[in-house]
Motif scaffolding. Structure first.
Motif, PDB file in Angstrom:
ATOM      1  N   ASN A  22      14.850  12.008  -6.379  1.00 26.32           N
ATOM      2  CA  ASN A  22      13.794  11.036  -6.705  1.00 26.32           C
ATOM      3  C   ASN A  22      12.652  11.060  -5.700  1.00 26.32           C
ATOM      4  OD1 ASN A  22      15.504  10.353  -8.750  1.00 26.32           O
ATOM      5  ND2 ASN A  22      15.685   8.205  -8.203  1.00 26.32           N
ATOM      6  N   ALA A  23      12.850  11.695  -4.561  1.00 25.98           N
ATOM      7  CA  ALA A  23      11.793  11.766  -3.548  1.00 25.98           C
ATOM      8  C   ALA A  23      10.791  12.878  -3.837  1.00 25.98           C
ATOM      9  CB  ALA A  23      12.401  11.976  -2.170  1.00 25.98           C
ATOM     10  N   GLU A  24      11.176  13.833  -4.638  1.00 26.42           N
ATOM     11  CA  GLU A  24      10.340  15.016  -4.832  1.00 26.42           C
ATOM     12  C   GLU A  24       8.909  14.686  -5.235  1.00 26.42           C
ATOM     13  OE1 GLU A  24      10.841  18.019  -3.887  1.00 26.42           O
ATOM     14  OE2 GLU A  24      13.010  18.100  -3.631  1.00 26.42           O
ATOM     15  N   LEU A  25       8.735  13.782  -6.169  1.00 27.65           N
ATOM     16  CA  LEU A  25       7.388  13.444  -6.632  1.00 27.65           C
ATOM     17  C   LEU A  25       6.524  12.925  -5.483  1.00 27.65           C
ATOM     18  CD1 LEU A  25       5.484  13.259  -9.062  1.00 27.65           C
ATOM     19  CD2 LEU A  25       6.330  10.943  -9.431  1.00 27.65           C
ATOM     20  N   ARG A  31       5.737  18.236   1.959  1.00 24.77           N
ATOM     21  CA  ARG A  31       6.824  19.048   2.522  1.00 24.77           C
ATOM     22  C   ARG A  31       6.531  20.532   2.386  1.00 24.77           C
ATOM     23  NH1 ARG A  31      11.642  19.225   0.469  1.00 24.77           N
ATOM     24  NH2 ARG A  31      12.555  19.769   2.473  1.00 24.77           N
ATOM     25  N   GLU A  32       5.976  20.948   1.253  1.00 21.06           N
ATOM     26  CA  GLU A  32       5.684  22.370   1.065  1.00 21.06           C
ATOM     27  C   GLU A  32       4.686  22.877   2.105  1.00 21.06           C
ATOM     28  OE1 GLU A  32       4.555  22.690  -3.047  1.00 21.06           O
ATOM     29  OE2 GLU A  32       6.648  22.852  -3.701  1.00 21.06           O
ATOM     30  N   PRO A 126      19.621   9.108  10.325  1.00 18.55           N
ATOM     31  CA  PRO A 126      19.394   9.684   9.004  1.00 18.55           C
ATOM     32  C   PRO A 126      17.921   9.545   8.610  1.00 18.55           C
ATOM     33  CG  PRO A 126      21.366   8.333   9.006  1.00 18.55           C
ATOM     34  CD  PRO A 126      20.650   8.064  10.304  1.00 18.55           C
ATOM     35  N   HIS A 127      17.377  10.627   8.049  1.00 20.27           N
ATOM     36  CA  HIS A 127      15.964  10.622   7.684  1.00 20.27           C
ATOM     37  C   HIS A 127      15.664  11.746   6.702  1.00 20.27           C
ATOM     38  CE1 HIS A 127      16.372  13.407  11.045  1.00 20.27           C
ATOM     39  NE2 HIS A 127      15.317  14.059  10.557  1.00 20.27           N
ATOM     40  N   LEU A 128      14.595  11.571   5.955  1.00 21.03           N
ATOM     41  CA  LEU A 128      14.089  12.584   5.037  1.00 21.03           C
ATOM     42  C   LEU A 128      12.760  13.075   5.616  1.00 21.03           C
ATOM     43  CD1 LEU A 128      13.924  12.310   1.175  1.00 21.03           C
ATOM     44  CD2 LEU A 128      12.167  13.479   2.504  1.00 21.03           C
ATOM     45  N   THR A 129      12.770  14.259   6.197  1.00 22.89           N
ATOM     46  CA  THR A 129      11.570  14.783   6.839  1.00 22.89           C
ATOM     47  C   THR A 129      10.500  15.096   5.796  1.00 22.89           C
ATOM     48  OG1 THR A 129      12.848  15.716   8.658  1.00 22.89           O
ATOM     49  CG2 THR A 129      10.648  16.640   8.294  1.00 22.89           C
TER      50      THR A 129
END
Length: 159
Positions: A22-25, A31-32, A126-129
């Motif tokens: 669900n984070a991709e959008l 990130r890319e 914990p984290h989403l870079t």
């Protein structure tokens, strides 16, 4: 300041992640451009343990032990409401993070030769870079855009 540091990933290195589809959008474009793991093909995720074992050590016994360990943990949802920072790094903070911390601890206890973050940091965060190796001005810009896409909830998928 762009950072082409995909070379920090070594051949044979493995990691365990919780994919956050669900984070991709919200984060894919950033990130890319600014996260070496995305440039290496890794989807949006929260790391459970990296580096894990060298791929030459991943066999049926390791996979079975992981399956048993992960199977004993109930599925959980994560809420992403805010950003956080490490020096040069912008991330999304998952809440609650208790189950993620516990997964890391349990797996690291089973394989002490694979400490969290290679033993570089004492605390598990914990984290989403979203962006890594960038200056504060760029991180401020990215964070300003991300805030408008928060909050969201995601069911983590362990990989």
């Amino acid at each position: 300041m762009s950072n082409d540091s995909t070379s920090r990933f070594q051949a044979g290195q493995t990691g365990l992640i919780v994919r956050i589809p669900n984070a991709e959008l919200a984060v894919r474009a950033w990130r890319e451009r600014f996260d070496p793991s995305a440039q290496a093909g890794v989807p949006a995720h929260v790391t459970v343990l990296c580096p894990f074992l060298d791929e030459s050590r991943i066999d049926a016994r390791v996979c079975s032990a992981l399956a048993d360990m992960l199977g004993s943990h109930r599925a959980f949802d994560l809420q992403f409401e805010s950003c956080g920072r490490f020096p040069g790094v912008l991330y999304l903070a998952p809440e609650p993070d208790t189950q993620l911390r516990r997964l890391t601890e349990v797996i690291a206890d089973r394989w002490p030769e694979a400490p969290p973050y290679g033993g570089q940091f004492a605390e598990i965060v914990p984290h989403l870079t979203v962006a890594d190796g960038q200056d504060d001005a760029l991180l401020d810009e990215i964070e300003g855009e991300l805030i408008s896409k928060l909050p969201f909830t995601s069911r983590g998928l362990i990989s």
